[in-house]
Motif scaffolding. Sequence first.
Motif, mmCIF file in Angstrom:
data_model
loop_
_atom_site.group_PDB
_atom_site.id
_atom_site.type_symbol
_atom_site.label_atom_id
_atom_site.label_comp_id
_atom_site.label_asym_id
_atom_site.label_seq_id
_atom_site.Cartn_x
_atom_site.Cartn_y
_atom_site.Cartn_z
ATOM 1 N N ARG A 170 3.785 -0.117 -0.722
ATOM 2 C CA ARG A 170 3.459 -0.155 0.708
ATOM 3 C C ARG A 170 4.422 -1.072 1.466
ATOM 4 O O ARG A 170 4.979 -2.002 0.887
ATOM 5 C CB ARG A 170 2.041 -0.671 0.923
ATOM 6 C CG ARG A 170 0.997 -0.003 0.071
ATOM 7 C CD ARG A 170 0.534 1.300 0.669
ATOM 8 N NE ARG A 170 -0.496 1.905 -0.171
ATOM 9 C CZ ARG A 170 -0.292 2.910 -0.993
ATOM 10 N NH1 ARG A 170 0.894 3.445 -1.103
ATOM 11 N NH2 ARG A 170 -1.272 3.416 -1.704
ATOM 12 N N ALA B 80 1.490 0.939 -4.468
ATOM 13 C CA ALA B 80 1.076 2.296 -4.125
ATOM 14 C C ALA B 80 0.213 2.826 -5.272
ATOM 15 O O ALA B 80 0.004 2.137 -6.270
ATOM 16 C CB ALA B 80 2.314 3.165 -3.910
ATOM 17 N N ASP C 70 1.974 7.548 -0.646
ATOM 18 C CA ASP C 70 2.942 7.001 -1.605
ATOM 19 C C ASP C 70 4.390 7.284 -1.223
ATOM 20 O O ASP C 70 5.282 6.501 -1.538
ATOM 21 C CB ASP C 70 2.673 7.543 -3.008
ATOM 22 C CG ASP C 70 1.729 6.663 -3.815
ATOM 23 O OD1 ASP C 70 0.927 5.934 -3.202
ATOM 24 O OD2 ASP C 70 1.807 6.704 -5.059
#
Length: 197
Positions: free
Chosen positions: A117, A123, A182
Amino acid sequence: MLYICQLDYPDIPYPTHTSEPENERGPHTTVSSSGCGLCAAVMMADRLIPNTKFNLANALELSMANGANAWSGTSYRVLAPILAEKLGLNVEVTGDTKLLAERLKTGACAVAHCRKRPDGSPATFTAGGHYITVFGVEPDGRFAILDPSQKPGKFEEFDRAGKVEVVCGHVCLCAPGVLAEDIAPLGDHGLYIFSRK
């Protein structure tokens, strides 16, 4: 479908950061630590090309010969068009998971580039940067994925619980929104969709 786990190859050297001679990590990386993109490429090729001879050694050689290992891991901006040419495939680069679902329904296969992130938190598929192979879409809309770094308990770590269902040993199923989140840090180049010509 073929599944390759990068964690099974700690003894195969895969030098990275070759454009950064001062980076002490680069000469010591291996397929286990940095070869997710290679494994994803081989799994994609196996999905699209019946009886392919393309293997992990071929992917490693192709990446190193073309400088796709010049930074951390493998650069698909470099490798994807070379892979497509080598394997006789088309490649489309996008960040659109709706387009991905459409292409998968017509027989395509993708390599997705997942990133942590923007705030630095992990993620779903990675705590840093990682490539996975997206090979199908279920009737309920979930993506079918092969994760080269799958290990027991991976999807219970951090805040991953409940986001991925593992079936048939190595197949990971996740909602489109999970994958979209993602790949979001990569903008319009988080997905490399390969298809037969």
